[in-house]
Scaffold this motif. Structure first.
Motif, PDB file in Angstrom:
ATOM      1  N   ASN A 140       0.829  -1.209   0.000  1.00  0.00           N
ATOM      2  CA  ASN A 140       0.000   0.000   0.000  1.00  0.00           C
ATOM      3  C   ASN A 140       0.863   1.258   0.000  1.00  0.00           C
ATOM      4  N   ILE A 141       1.915   1.248   0.790  1.00  0.00           N
ATOM      5  CA  ILE A 141       2.768   2.431   0.927  1.00  0.00           C
ATOM      6  C   ILE A 141       3.633   2.628  -0.321  1.00  0.00           C
ATOM      7  N   VAL A 142       4.289   1.560  -0.765  1.00  0.00           N
ATOM      8  CA  VAL A 142       5.243   1.670  -1.873  1.00  0.00           C
ATOM      9  C   VAL A 142       4.554   1.718  -3.234  1.00  0.00           C
ATOM     10  N   GLU A 143       3.540   0.865  -3.400  1.00  0.00           N
ATOM     11  CA  GLU A 143       2.918   0.721  -4.723  1.00  0.00           C
ATOM     12  C   GLU A 143       1.515   1.317  -4.809  1.00  0.00           C
ATOM     13  N   LYS A 144       1.051   1.929  -3.703  1.00  0.00           N
ATOM     14  CA  LYS A 144      -0.323   2.460  -3.664  1.00  0.00           C
ATOM     15  C   LYS A 144      -1.333   1.377  -4.052  1.00  0.00           C
ATOM     16  N   ALA A 145      -1.149   0.160  -3.525  1.00  0.00           N
ATOM     17  CA  ALA A 145      -1.945  -1.006  -3.932  1.00  0.00           C
ATOM     18  C   ALA A 145      -3.404  -0.931  -3.489  1.00  0.00           C
ATOM     19  N   GLY A 146      -3.693  -0.266  -2.401  1.00  0.00           N
ATOM     20  CA  GLY A 146      -5.084  -0.131  -1.976  1.00  0.00           C
ATOM     21  C   GLY A 146      -5.659  -1.352  -1.277  1.00  0.00           C
ATOM     22  N   HIS A 147      -4.813  -2.196  -0.698  1.00  0.00           N
ATOM     23  CA  HIS A 147      -5.322  -3.361   0.041  1.00  0.00           C
ATOM     24  C   HIS A 147      -6.106  -2.896   1.263  1.00  0.00           C
ATOM     25  N   ASP A 148      -7.226  -3.535   1.528  1.00  0.00           N
ATOM     26  CA  ASP A 148      -8.023  -3.251   2.715  1.00  0.00           C
ATOM     27  C   ASP A 148      -7.481  -4.097   3.864  1.00  0.00           C
ATOM     28  N   LEU A 149      -6.623  -3.514   4.694  1.00  0.00           N
ATOM     29  CA  LEU A 149      -5.985  -4.264   5.780  1.00  0.00           C
ATOM     30  C   LEU A 149      -6.989  -4.680   6.849  1.00  0.00           C
ATOM     31  N   TRP A 150      -8.090  -3.960   6.966  1.00  0.00           N
ATOM     32  CA  TRP A 150      -9.120  -4.329   7.941  1.00  0.00           C
ATOM     33  C   TRP A 150      -9.797  -5.634   7.545  1.00  0.00           C
ATOM     34  N   ALA A 151      -9.681  -6.038   6.274  1.00  0.00           N
ATOM     35  CA  ALA A 151     -10.317  -7.267   5.804  1.00  0.00           C
ATOM     36  C   ALA A 151      -9.443  -8.500   6.043  1.00  0.00           C
ATOM     37  N   VAL A 152      -8.178  -8.303   6.432  1.00  0.00           N
ATOM     38  CA  VAL A 152      -7.311  -9.448   6.712  1.00  0.00           C
ATOM     39  C   VAL A 152      -7.749 -10.090   8.013  1.00  0.00           C
ATOM     40  N   ASN A 153      -7.944 -11.405   7.981  1.00  0.00           N
ATOM     41  CA  ASN A 153      -8.368 -12.164   9.148  1.00  0.00           C
ATOM     42  C   ASN A 153      -9.701 -11.678   9.697  1.00  0.00           C
ATOM     43  N   THR A 154     -10.708 -11.670   8.858  1.00  0.00           N
ATOM     44  CA  THR A 154     -12.053 -11.398   9.347  1.00  0.00           C
ATOM     45  C   THR A 154     -12.553 -12.655  10.053  1.00  0.00           C
ATOM     46  N   ASP A 155     -13.639 -12.544  10.776  1.00  0.00           N
ATOM     47  CA  ASP A 155     -14.130 -13.674  11.572  1.00  0.00           C
ATOM     48  C   ASP A 155     -14.438 -14.918  10.744  1.00  0.00           C
ATOM     49  N   TYR A 156     -14.727 -14.758   9.465  1.00  0.00           N
ATOM     50  CA  TYR A 156     -15.107 -15.911   8.648  1.00  0.00           C
ATOM     51  C   TYR A 156     -13.966 -16.409   7.772  1.00  0.00           C
ATOM     52  N   GLU A 157     -12.784 -15.855   7.949  1.00  0.00           N
ATOM     53  CA  GLU A 157     -11.706 -16.177   7.036  1.00  0.00           C
ATOM     54  C   GLU A 157     -10.415 -16.406   7.810  1.00  0.00           C
ATOM     55  N   TYR A 158      -9.657 -17.385   7.408  1.00  0.00           N
ATOM     56  CA  TYR A 158      -8.405 -17.691   8.084  1.00  0.00           C
ATOM     57  C   TYR A 158      -7.273 -17.571   7.086  1.00  0.00           C
ATOM     58  N   GLN A 159      -6.389 -16.590   7.270  1.00  0.00           N
ATOM     59  CA  GLN A 159      -5.412 -16.216   6.256  1.00  0.00           C
ATOM     60  C   GLN A 159      -4.235 -17.177   6.108  1.00  0.00           C
ATOM     61  N   GLU A 160      -4.102 -18.184   6.968  1.00  0.00           N
ATOM     62  CA  GLU A 160      -3.002 -19.132   6.769  1.00  0.00           C
ATOM     63  C   GLU A 160      -3.112 -19.797   5.408  1.00  0.00           C
ATOM     64  N   ASN A 161      -4.275 -19.763   4.825  1.00  0.00           N
ATOM     65  CA  ASN A 161      -4.482 -20.397   3.532  1.00  0.00           C
ATOM     66  C   ASN A 161      -4.262 -19.436   2.378  1.00  0.00           C
ATOM     67  N   THR A 162      -3.645 -18.291   2.637  1.00  0.00           N
ATOM     68  CA  THR A 162      -3.254 -17.388   1.576  1.00  0.00           C
ATOM     69  C   THR A 162      -1.799 -17.671   1.246  1.00  0.00           C
TER      70      THR A 162
END
Length: 191
Positions: A140-162
């Protein structure tokens, strides 16, 4: 030692709840070095007896438990260190999402501020979630990617599978997550 980044321990004979092998995160950092850094976590509250134990007592406990797992066989343990982290796991109450949404909206309005991890986003993040949030924040900082960091590890999603690939992130599947209590960690370094 073991191929995983960490192992959860479900043995009634041991107090430790998780053993992390940092060599497995980025093996290239170790070069020809044969040792690794292991962390044994003891989940407790700051008023529990394990929290109040002397550092050397915790290092001795962790050393003994590590040997009893059979993971290091007879390898020598060259050093031990205790690091206590107060309130490292968020404790949720009923309706917390509404309150957290207000905080999220406020913080999102501060230009140049990036909040990540358990403390920044007040969410249960494993090490991989926090690393992922850091990588996405850097993009987001370097490339202005626009990732929604609040969406990482929401209650219904487990990011180990990314999976991190050369072209970005590839999401594999979804699993529910659990919540664990606070952690002081005894870090041991087998030689």
């Amino acid at each position: 030692m073991f191929p995983d980044n960490w192992l959860y321990v479900h043995s009634p004979e041991l107090r430790t709840g998780r053993i992390t092998n940092f060599r497995n995160w980025v093996p290239q950092l170790y070069g020809s070095e044969q040792s690794t850094i292991l962390t044994l976590e003891y989940w407790c509250n700051d008023d529990d007896s394990v929290w109040r134990r002397e550092d050397q007592s915790l290092v001795a406990l962790a050393s003994d438990e590590l040997r009893r797992t059979g993971l290091i066989k007879n390898a020598p343990i060259s050093a031990g260190h205790v690091h206590r982290i107060r309130r490292c796991y968020p404790v949720y109450n009923c309706g917390y999402k509404g309150t957290l949404k207000l905080v999220e909206q406020y913080l999102s309005g501060i230009a140049g501020l990036t909040v990540i991890g358990r403390y920044g986003a007040f969410k249960y993040n494993n090490q991989d979630h926090s690393i992922l949030m850091g990588l996405l924040a850097a993009e987001n900082i370097v490339e202005k990617a626009g990732h929604d960091l609040w969406a990482v590890n929401t209650d219904y999603e487990y990011q180990e599978n990314t999976v991190i690939t050369k072209t970005g992130l590839s999401r594999q599947s979804r699993k529910p997550i659990g919540v664990s209590p606070p952690t002081p960690a005894a870090t041991l370094r087998p030689a």
